[in-house]
Design a protein around this motif. Sequence first.
Motif, PDB file in Angstrom:
ATOM      1  N   TRP A  84      43.535   9.022  24.675  1.00 25.85           N
ATOM      2  CA  TRP A  84      44.161   8.425  25.850  1.00 25.85           C
ATOM      3  C   TRP A  84      44.012   9.354  27.056  1.00 25.85           C
ATOM      4  O   TRP A  84      43.854  10.569  26.922  1.00 25.85           O
ATOM      5  CB  TRP A  84      45.652   8.142  25.599  1.00 25.85           C
ATOM      6  CG  TRP A  84      46.418   9.340  25.115  1.00 25.85           C
ATOM      7  CD1 TRP A  84      46.642   9.710  23.813  1.00 25.85           C
ATOM      8  CD2 TRP A  84      47.041  10.347  25.924  1.00 25.85           C
ATOM      9  NE1 TRP A  84      47.374  10.874  23.771  1.00 25.85           N
ATOM     10  CE2 TRP A  84      47.626  11.295  25.051  1.00 25.85           C
ATOM     11  CE3 TRP A  84      47.166  10.535  27.301  1.00 25.85           C
ATOM     12  CZ2 TRP A  84      48.318  12.407  25.503  1.00 25.85           C
ATOM     13  CZ3 TRP A  84      47.861  11.658  27.763  1.00 25.85           C
ATOM     14  CH2 TRP A  84      48.421  12.564  26.864  1.00 25.85           C
ATOM     15  N   ARG A  85      44.050   8.746  28.233  1.00 27.62           N
ATOM     16  CA  ARG A  85      44.019   9.511  29.477  1.00 27.62           C
ATOM     17  C   ARG A  85      44.869   8.795  30.515  1.00 27.62           C
ATOM     18  O   ARG A  85      44.800   7.566  30.641  1.00 27.62           O
ATOM     19  CB  ARG A  85      42.601   9.663  30.007  1.00 27.62           C
ATOM     20  CG  ARG A  85      42.543  10.352  31.389  1.00 27.62           C
ATOM     21  CD  ARG A  85      41.137  10.361  31.958  1.00 27.62           C
ATOM     22  NE  ARG A  85      40.305  11.334  31.270  1.00 27.62           N
ATOM     23  CZ  ARG A  85      38.999  11.476  31.509  1.00 27.62           C
ATOM     24  NH1 ARG A  85      38.405  10.686  32.386  1.00 27.62           N
ATOM     25  NH2 ARG A  85      38.307  12.379  30.856  1.00 27.62           N
ATOM     26  N   ILE A  86      45.681   9.551  31.238  1.00 21.63           N
ATOM     27  CA  ILE A  86      46.497   9.020  32.335  1.00 21.63           C
ATOM     28  C   ILE A  86      46.130   9.770  33.610  1.00 21.63           C
ATOM     29  O   ILE A  86      46.136  11.007  33.633  1.00 21.63           O
ATOM     30  CB  ILE A  86      48.001   9.175  32.057  1.00 21.63           C
ATOM     31  CG1 ILE A  86      48.401   8.375  30.816  1.00 21.63           C
ATOM     32  CG2 ILE A  86      48.835   8.719  33.258  1.00 21.63           C
ATOM     33  CD1 ILE A  86      49.852   8.557  30.413  1.00 21.63           C
ATOM     34  N   LYS A  87      45.807   9.026  34.649  1.00 22.73           N
ATOM     35  CA  LYS A  87      45.531   9.627  35.953  1.00 22.73           C
ATOM     36  C   LYS A  87      46.515   9.049  36.959  1.00 22.73           C
ATOM     37  O   LYS A  87      46.653   7.833  37.086  1.00 22.73           O
ATOM     38  CB  LYS A  87      44.098   9.328  36.395  1.00 22.73           C
ATOM     39  CG  LYS A  87      43.041   9.881  35.447  1.00 22.73           C
ATOM     40  CD  LYS A  87      41.629   9.586  35.931  1.00 22.73           C
ATOM     41  CE  LYS A  87      41.294  10.437  37.145  1.00 22.73           C
ATOM     42  NZ  LYS A  87      39.861  10.288  37.530  1.00 22.73           N
ATOM     43  N   LYS A  88      47.232   9.930  37.654  1.00 24.70           N
ATOM     44  CA  LYS A  88      48.250   9.490  38.610  1.00 24.70           C
ATOM     45  C   LYS A  88      47.945  10.046  39.995  1.00 24.70           C
ATOM     46  O   LYS A  88      47.452  11.168  40.146  1.00 24.70           O
ATOM     47  CB  LYS A  88      49.637   9.978  38.178  1.00 24.70           C
ATOM     48  CG  LYS A  88      50.248   9.241  37.010  1.00 24.70           C
ATOM     49  CD  LYS A  88      51.669   9.700  36.796  1.00 24.70           C
ATOM     50  CE  LYS A  88      52.545   9.379  37.984  1.00 24.70           C
ATOM     51  NZ  LYS A  88      53.895   9.913  37.872  1.00 24.70           N
ATOM     52  N   LYS A  89      48.300   9.234  40.993  1.00 20.91           N
ATOM     53  CA  LYS A  89      48.186   9.667  42.386  1.00 20.91           C
ATOM     54  C   LYS A  89      49.515   9.424  43.083  1.00 20.91           C
ATOM     55  O   LYS A  89      50.349   8.648  42.622  1.00 20.91           O
ATOM     56  CB  LYS A  89      47.066   8.906  43.101  1.00 20.91           C
ATOM     57  CG  LYS A  89      45.672   9.239  42.596  1.00 20.91           C
ATOM     58  CD  LYS A  89      44.602   8.509  43.414  1.00 20.91           C
ATOM     59  CE  LYS A  89      43.203   8.889  42.945  1.00 20.91           C
ATOM     60  NZ  LYS A  89      42.158   8.180  43.738  1.00 20.91           N
TER      61      LYS A  89
END
Length: 858
Positions: free
Chosen positions: A652-657
């Motif tokens: 899994w990968r989570i990218k937040k801005k």
Amino acid sequence: MFKRNALSLAAMLAVGGMAASPAWAQQAQPQRVEITGSAIKRVNAEGPAPVEVITKKDIEKTGATSVNELIRSIPSIDIFDQGELASNSPAGSGTANVGMRGLSSSETLVLLNGRRLPINALYDSSGAGAAFDINSIPISAIERVEILKDGGSALYGADAVAGVLNIITKTDYRGGEATIGYGQSSRSDGKEKKAGLLFGFGDLSKDRFNVMLGLDVLKRDPILRKDRELTRSVDFRRFGSSDGRSSFAPQGNIIDPVTGGFVNQTYTPCPAENTNPVGRCRYDFNASLLTSYNGADRVSGLVMGSFQVTPELKAFAEVLLGQTKDHFEAHPVPDFFVVPITNESQRPYEIPADYGLGPDKVYVAGRFMQGGPRITDRKSEISQVAVGVDGTIGNFDVMANLSRGESKVRNQDRNYYDADKWVAATTSGQLNPTVGTNDPAFVESLKLRPLRTGKSVTEEANFRFGGDAFNLPGGMAKYAVGAQYRRESLNDTPDPKTQAGDVVGSIQQAPVDASRNIKAAYAELSLPILKTLESQLAVRYDKYPGVSQTSPKVGIKYTPVQAFAVRGSYTESFRAPVLKQLFGAQEQGAINVTGPAECQILGVPLDANGECQVNAFQVNGANPNLKPETGKTFNLGVIVDAGPFNASVDWWRIKKKNEIGAPTVESAIRQGFWNREGARFNIFTNLQNIAERENEGVDVDARFRMPNTAIGTVTIRESLTYYNKQRRRDSASDPLDEYNGTYALPRWRNTFSVSSELGPWSFTGAVRSVAGFIDEDDPQNVSANSRKVGGHEELDVQVAYTGIKGLTLSGGVKNLLDKMPPFSNTNATDNQYTQMGFAELYSPRGRFWYLSVNYKFF
């Protein structure tokens, strides 16, 4: 009004259901169930999204007496247990929240039977702790726990950035059972007494109704810091660290009003054992009073009633009630005191006349012992009422419910002081804060009893319907569409004196009285493209005041053979700021600044050892211009189900801005976000949309079952969460730093267990382990010479016997080998943390044995 509408809606749908389905006889067909993360009921429980299920049997094998203790055995759940360990946090002490994927607890959505729960009524102005207190749910009533591991749920809310924890209770329970239990540490403290009652009557299939009552009571004694070698003193030189004893000493350390630094001279004589080499007096706050594991006094109950309107449609009503009482004690009041000059050696440090405090005065950093410990009696109450219907009307699957959840917290403080009276008394010399011989009546006349109350309310209406859409080569495509309306309100009212910052010994706290309405609509399609290939498509639209967002989700599962499948998903998340982040004011808390570079920026000289310590105040605050956080989550996994062996591996990968955060104290100082008020430094770390985050990891869950062995049916389970990345950028000008493997962010957590069932006997052994980490919380300070904190393992064992009808006897030992947490210098020297000498990933309880008796009485 809200409750009346709920009953009316349930009644209308019930009548409609009876009109649509007059026949009571139910045809036999495969049981379709709703899986967390999907609005479409299905026969196959494994869908495109990764969902971990903890069954009732799994829960019993852990010996957990609360939901918070249960999640310690689940590697995919992050542990940072400051609420259970620290007794001096106005908002957080006594609470327990759930975090996942290296994100904050407010980014994990906690549900009860698929419905939102109210967040804690008191949380920090930063937004930390804006989550449901999981200790409020009776563990005896839980049937299973489902953990949805892909974020941004189209069904429950796009704000579930890290994932969803859905606590599911029993729904058709008949009979009764009572449970009593007792446990204590091998050092005869931390005693726990628990009692539980579960009672249900009515058969849905025969009587058309069922009523269930669950009640849990838990009383736990605290464990004091002084009673463990690791935590007994904040002077950690015995571990090769530094002396962390406080400079707010009872004898008063004099401060240079020009530089704000200590002059290494005390107002009254300091005992030699408390004087450091440069002459500063120290106070050891770990040596007495403070807890390393909080006590608890909790009562929680759940009542659930179900009525089978037709064979296909069920109506329900649910009431959750919980109450927690906590008693916290902190050390007597520390502060910067203004006192008269008592001898001429103090004259060079006289407070300048333009400060307006009169001549012949000096500043001291002191602690008024005569006033007694600061006390907080906390009472927390949680309630949730929900009514609705769920089932089938004609050819449509229908769900409708209304719920209202409320969290109320009352903090009653004692042994604090009115700042105006206090300054007048110390400045005039009427009260000497460095001795214990003041007139007791006069001391009492200066005291305040600040009261802080909070109420958080979540009201929600949900409606959903769905059914068959069209045929595909793999079968019938199904759809679901739904709408939600939610109203959130928060009222947090500190004492007026506390709001003004006029309470000696307390921090300034901001009031909030705010609410907002949120509307959402969503749709989902389940597409069996081929017999071996299915897809899930979903989209959600959220509208908050002044901002809205559309968040899609795509999932796919490919099963080339029955024993093997591949799955993947992509989800977008959208999380608006919580109310206090938008509408709160400023709050303050005491901190220490010890970095030489930061001290030089502040103009405080280093001592002869090249060290410094600045007692400062960190000022946090809301920002009405905050924007929502946005994120993208990717999942890719494989599933193996080959008879006795089954496993899943998910990347899994989570990218937040636009992540809402505050600059670190060090960054704020470097950027000039500070000022001085006399001897006091204020460091401003107000909220901004400054952060960017990228977390990545792998989950492994594997089981191997061996029936009919010489020691019974043996099950071996391996459960692991491994982080590849935990990267964060704290401001636009900062690099994307790698935090993985730094303080309290271990690279992996693992639980390996072996259980055996032989006749009436069952045995379980589990090793819970956590990786070590670099002992720095700022990646920019990491070097080849950085200190390492070792890994930590605990062995739990349990045995249970069911050979007497209706009776289950169980007992076990947690942490059988009595392993203490590994020492952390970062924790020991930085009062942003607990300063107990270990990261908040573990407990100093040590070996803990317990016994439990469960009796099913009909």
